[in-house]
Design a protein around this motif. Structure first.
Motif, mmCIF file in Angstrom:
data_model
loop_
_atom_site.group_PDB
_atom_site.id
_atom_site.type_symbol
_atom_site.label_atom_id
_atom_site.label_comp_id
_atom_site.label_asym_id
_atom_site.label_seq_id
_atom_site.Cartn_x
_atom_site.Cartn_y
_atom_site.Cartn_z
ATOM 1 N N LEU A 220 -6.015 -3.615 -5.065
ATOM 2 C CA LEU A 220 -5.342 -4.302 -3.961
ATOM 3 C C LEU A 220 -6.152 -4.166 -2.665
ATOM 4 C CD1 LEU A 220 -1.531 -3.642 -4.467
ATOM 5 C CD2 LEU A 220 -3.006 -5.396 -5.457
ATOM 6 N N PHE A 221 -6.780 -3.018 -2.462
ATOM 7 C CA PHE A 221 -7.678 -2.869 -1.306
ATOM 8 C C PHE A 221 -8.769 -3.943 -1.363
ATOM 9 C CE2 PHE A 221 -6.998 2.032 -0.841
ATOM 10 C CZ PHE A 221 -5.793 1.799 -0.200
ATOM 11 N N ALA A 222 -9.344 -4.151 -2.538
ATOM 12 C CA ALA A 222 -10.414 -5.138 -2.688
ATOM 13 C C ALA A 222 -9.894 -6.543 -2.415
ATOM 14 C CB ALA A 222 -11.001 -5.066 -4.093
ATOM 15 N N ALA A 223 -8.658 -6.829 -2.837
ATOM 16 C CA ALA A 223 -8.087 -8.156 -2.617
ATOM 17 C C ALA A 223 -7.905 -8.448 -1.137
ATOM 18 C CB ALA A 223 -6.748 -8.285 -3.345
ATOM 19 N N VAL A 224 -7.518 -7.435 -0.372
ATOM 20 C CA VAL A 224 -7.303 -7.620 1.067
ATOM 21 C C VAL A 224 -8.624 -7.642 1.824
ATOM 22 C CG1 VAL A 224 -6.270 -6.580 3.129
ATOM 23 C CG2 VAL A 224 -4.985 -6.631 0.983
ATOM 24 N N GLY A 225 -9.578 -6.821 1.380
ATOM 25 C CA GLY A 225 -10.882 -6.773 2.048
ATOM 26 C C GLY A 225 -11.142 -5.405 2.627
ATOM 27 N N ASN A 226 -12.259 -4.832 2.266
ATOM 28 C CA ASN A 226 -12.527 -3.444 2.638
ATOM 29 C C ASN A 226 -12.700 -3.216 4.131
ATOM 30 O OD1 ASN A 226 -12.415 -2.318 0.027
ATOM 31 N ND2 ASN A 226 -14.486 -3.045 -0.418
ATOM 32 N N GLU A 227 -12.954 -4.298 4.898
ATOM 33 C CA GLU A 227 -13.123 -4.133 6.346
ATOM 34 C C GLU A 227 -11.801 -4.270 7.089
ATOM 35 O OE1 GLU A 227 -15.988 -3.129 7.545
ATOM 36 O OE2 GLU A 227 -16.706 -3.164 5.490
ATOM 37 N N ASP A 228 -10.738 -4.639 6.392
ATOM 38 C CA ASP A 228 -9.436 -4.826 7.035
ATOM 39 C C ASP A 228 -8.916 -3.474 7.529
ATOM 40 O OD1 ASP A 228 -6.398 -4.992 7.146
ATOM 41 O OD2 ASP A 228 -6.903 -7.089 6.749
ATOM 42 N N PRO A 229 -8.433 -3.387 8.775
ATOM 43 C CA PRO A 229 -7.944 -2.106 9.309
ATOM 44 C C PRO A 229 -6.842 -1.491 8.454
ATOM 45 C CG PRO A 229 -8.174 -3.716 11.078
ATOM 46 C CD PRO A 229 -8.396 -4.454 9.801
ATOM 47 N N ARG A 230 -6.015 -2.329 7.823
ATOM 48 C CA ARG A 230 -4.946 -1.783 6.980
ATOM 49 C C ARG A 230 -5.510 -1.112 5.732
ATOM 50 N NH1 ARG A 230 -2.067 -7.452 6.779
ATOM 51 N NH2 ARG A 230 -4.279 -7.857 6.423
ATOM 52 N N PHE B 161 0.826 -1.205 0.000
ATOM 53 C CA PHE B 161 0.000 0.000 0.000
ATOM 54 C C PHE B 161 0.863 1.259 0.000
ATOM 55 C CE2 PHE B 161 -3.836 -2.199 2.269
ATOM 56 C CZ PHE B 161 -4.057 -2.941 1.124
ATOM 57 N N ALA B 162 1.879 1.282 0.876
ATOM 58 C CA ALA B 162 2.717 2.480 1.016
ATOM 59 C C ALA B 162 3.434 2.803 -0.292
ATOM 60 C CB ALA B 162 3.727 2.287 2.138
ATOM 61 N N ARG B 163 3.904 1.784 -0.996
ATOM 62 C CA ARG B 163 4.603 1.996 -2.265
ATOM 63 C C ARG B 163 3.707 2.732 -3.263
ATOM 64 N NH1 ARG B 163 8.895 -0.236 -5.081
ATOM 65 N NH2 ARG B 163 9.373 -1.576 -3.291
ATOM 66 N N LEU B 164 2.466 2.287 -3.381
ATOM 67 C CA LEU B 164 1.579 2.882 -4.378
ATOM 68 C C LEU B 164 1.045 4.237 -3.931
ATOM 69 C CD1 LEU B 164 -0.366 -0.174 -5.809
ATOM 70 C CD2 LEU B 164 1.820 0.827 -6.497
ATOM 71 N N ILE B 165 0.856 4.421 -2.633
ATOM 72 C CA ILE B 165 0.414 5.730 -2.141
ATOM 73 C C ILE B 165 1.476 6.782 -2.427
ATOM 74 C CG2 ILE B 165 -0.066 7.054 -0.043
ATOM 75 C CD1 ILE B 165 -1.492 4.452 0.971
ATOM 76 N N GLU B 166 2.744 6.428 -2.211
ATOM 77 C CA GLU B 166 3.819 7.366 -2.522
ATOM 78 C C GLU B 166 3.903 7.628 -4.020
ATOM 79 O OE1 GLU B 166 5.653 9.268 -0.497
ATOM 80 O OE2 GLU B 166 4.224 8.455 0.966
ATOM 81 N N LEU B 167 3.618 6.619 -4.829
ATOM 82 C CA LEU B 167 3.622 6.806 -6.283
ATOM 83 C C LEU B 167 2.491 7.745 -6.700
ATOM 84 C CD1 LEU B 167 5.026 6.023 -8.903
ATOM 85 C CD2 LEU B 167 3.483 4.058 -9.060
ATOM 86 N N VAL B 168 1.342 7.636 -6.038
ATOM 87 C CA VAL B 168 0.242 8.571 -6.300
ATOM 88 C C VAL B 168 0.685 9.995 -6.013
ATOM 89 C CG1 VAL B 168 -2.009 9.341 -5.449
ATOM 90 C CG2 VAL B 168 -1.650 6.925 -5.990
ATOM 91 N N ARG B 169 1.431 10.192 -4.936
ATOM 92 C CA ARG B 169 1.898 11.543 -4.578
ATOM 93 C C ARG B 169 2.816 12.114 -5.655
ATOM 94 N NH1 ARG B 169 0.822 12.546 0.842
ATOM 95 N NH2 ARG B 169 0.578 10.680 2.161
ATOM 96 N N ARG B 170 3.633 11.249 -6.276
ATOM 97 C CA ARG B 170 4.663 11.729 -7.199
ATOM 98 C C ARG B 170 4.182 11.869 -8.635
ATOM 99 N NH1 ARG B 170 7.684 7.556 -4.761
ATOM 100 N NH2 ARG B 170 7.694 6.418 -6.752
ATOM 101 N N THR B 171 3.093 11.207 -8.985
ATOM 102 C CA THR B 171 2.662 11.175 -10.381
ATOM 103 C C THR B 171 1.454 12.084 -10.613
ATOM 104 O OG1 THR B 171 1.365 9.184 -9.884
ATOM 105 C CG2 THR B 171 3.569 8.865 -10.808
ATOM 106 N N SER B 172 1.052 12.166 -11.867
ATOM 107 C CA SER B 172 -0.102 13.006 -12.222
ATOM 108 C C SER B 172 -0.785 12.414 -13.446
ATOM 109 C CB SER B 172 0.343 14.448 -12.516
ATOM 110 O OG SER B 172 1.276 14.465 -13.589
ATOM 111 N N GLU C 62 -6.078 3.298 -9.388
ATOM 112 C CA GLU C 62 -6.961 2.176 -9.703
ATOM 113 C C GLU C 62 -6.330 0.848 -9.294
ATOM 114 O OE1 GLU C 62 -7.748 2.581 -13.836
ATOM 115 O OE2 GLU C 62 -8.992 4.390 -13.592
ATOM 116 N N HIS C 63 -5.022 0.731 -9.472
ATOM 117 C CA HIS C 63 -4.348 -0.499 -9.064
ATOM 118 C C HIS C 63 -4.402 -0.650 -7.547
ATOM 119 C CE1 HIS C 63 -1.486 -3.718 -10.352
ATOM 120 N NE2 HIS C 63 -1.258 -3.727 -9.050
ATOM 121 N N LEU C 64 -4.189 0.450 -6.845
ATOM 122 C CA LEU C 64 -4.245 0.410 -5.383
ATOM 123 C C LEU C 64 -5.635 0.021 -4.906
ATOM 124 C CD1 LEU C 64 -2.939 0.859 -2.630
ATOM 125 C CD2 LEU C 64 -3.421 3.307 -2.872
ATOM 126 N N LEU C 65 -6.666 0.554 -5.523
ATOM 127 C CA LEU C 65 -8.034 0.196 -5.146
ATOM 128 C C LEU C 65 -8.290 -1.290 -5.355
ATOM 129 C CD1 LEU C 65 -10.046 3.245 -6.566
ATOM 130 C CD2 LEU C 65 -9.412 2.794 -4.184
#
Length: 321
Positions: free
Chosen positions: A298-308, A273-284, A293-296
């Motif tokens: 991965l969120f779905a793969a882990v599960g939307n109720e997961d605290p992470r 997650f951290a890798r892609l969040i930082e990439l979101v910050r740097r890109t446009s 969209e890729h990060l979303l």
């Protein structure tokens, strides 16, 4: 709680136990419930007689051992109850063996020796697969929320590795209500799970896609599809080469998303997650949209109720705005 992926380690030497273990299947304990006693159809009180058969059950699906001591750490018995209760919700993906070290100190000694420890810490949680520890032992008290996160992640890793075996409910276990009996494994997911077990990742993606197309609100199917697509994207990928490519070009969306996928499969969910969040910050523009969209996914793969995931969504919102 960041959890390590399944890894092979040494089998447990049972020769230190004084009495030989018979080969029958483990059974649940009867009588009134008490702290640390089995509380589900997939939990069993472990003693010298059934210890070996409990471990042998890990050839079917993972076995979780929880060591507690009513005398040394009374709160550890509540943790054992929590583990049994949570695992009972997974319909046989795990079997819990509850070990009262006050009653069966010999088993604690065997595990301590195998782990090269002078004394077994209490409480202690271990997960076995094919008779061997599958993750690093987890000592100390673990909250119910953290346990839920742990087993959610382990369940995802099982699916990712095509391990779909399930334990049968134990004889003599607490009776299930009619409503509980109706909540067994959903046969709709069987074709996709069977495809994963056979190593047919493309087939699993196709089966999950059918479920999502027929019911976009099916969260379990959506999560299965997202994880199967991670497996599909990473087939045959060399981990070292992927990391080298990502290090050489930090803003290459393809390289960074590939390493994020590999991190997710390796159990390093927060790192992915951290890798892609930082990439979101740097890109446009398009690169930022692709990364988001890729990060979303991965969120779905882990599960939307997961605290992470909840934490990751907050970080993503901060990166976007």
């Amino acid at each position: 709680m960041t959890q390590q992926p399944f890894v092979g380690r040494g089998a447990i030497d049972l020769s230190a136990l004084k009495r030989p273990a018979p080969q029958q299947a483990p059974t649940g304990a009867g009588g009134d419930a008490k702290p640390g006693a089995p509380v589900s159809a997939y939990a069993v009180a472990v003693d010298e007689q059934n210890f070996q058969s409990v471990l042998q059950s890990s050839t079917t699906a993972p076995v979780v051992l929880v060591f507690h001591s009513p005398s040394q750490a009374p709160e550890s018995s509540q943790m054992a109850d929590d583990v049994a209760d949570i695992v009972g919700q997974y319909d046989g993906r795990f079997l819990v063996g509850i070990v009262d070290v006050d009653a069966v100190p010999q088993i604690a000694q065997v595990i301590a020796q195998a782990s090269q420890l002078p004394q077994l810490p209490v409480p202690l949680l271990m997960v076995f697969l094919d008779g061997r520890p599958a993750i690093q032992p987890i000592p100390g008290m673990v909250s119910r929320d953290e346990l839920s996160t742990l087993f959610n992640e382990l369940g995802q890793q099982l699916t990712a590795q095509g391990i779909t075996g399930r334990h049968q409910p134990l004889a003599g276990a607490p009776a299930e209500s009619d409503e509980d009996e109706e909540d067994g494994p959903d046969p709709r997911y069987a074709p996709a799970q069977d495809a994963l077990a056979a190593g047919d990742i493309d087939g699993a993606v196709a089966e999950y896609q059918k479920l999502v197309d027929s019911n976009p609100a099916d969260a379990e199917a959506a999560a299965g599809l997202a994880m199967a697509k991670v497996l599909q994207r990473t087939q045959g990928v060399d981990l070292d080469a992927a990391r080298a490519a990502a290090a050489a070009d930090p803003d290459d969306v393809d390289a960074q998303t590939m390493v994020a996928d590999l991190d997710l499969l390796g159990g390093h969910v927060d790192d992915a997650f951290a890798r892609l969040i930082e990439l979101v910050r740097r890109t446009s523009d398009k690169d930022r949209d692709r990364t988001r969209e890729h990060l979303l996914a991965l969120f779905a793969a882990v599960g939307n109720e997961d605290p992470r995931v909840l934490k990751g969504r907050q970080a993503l919102a901060s990166a976007l705005f």
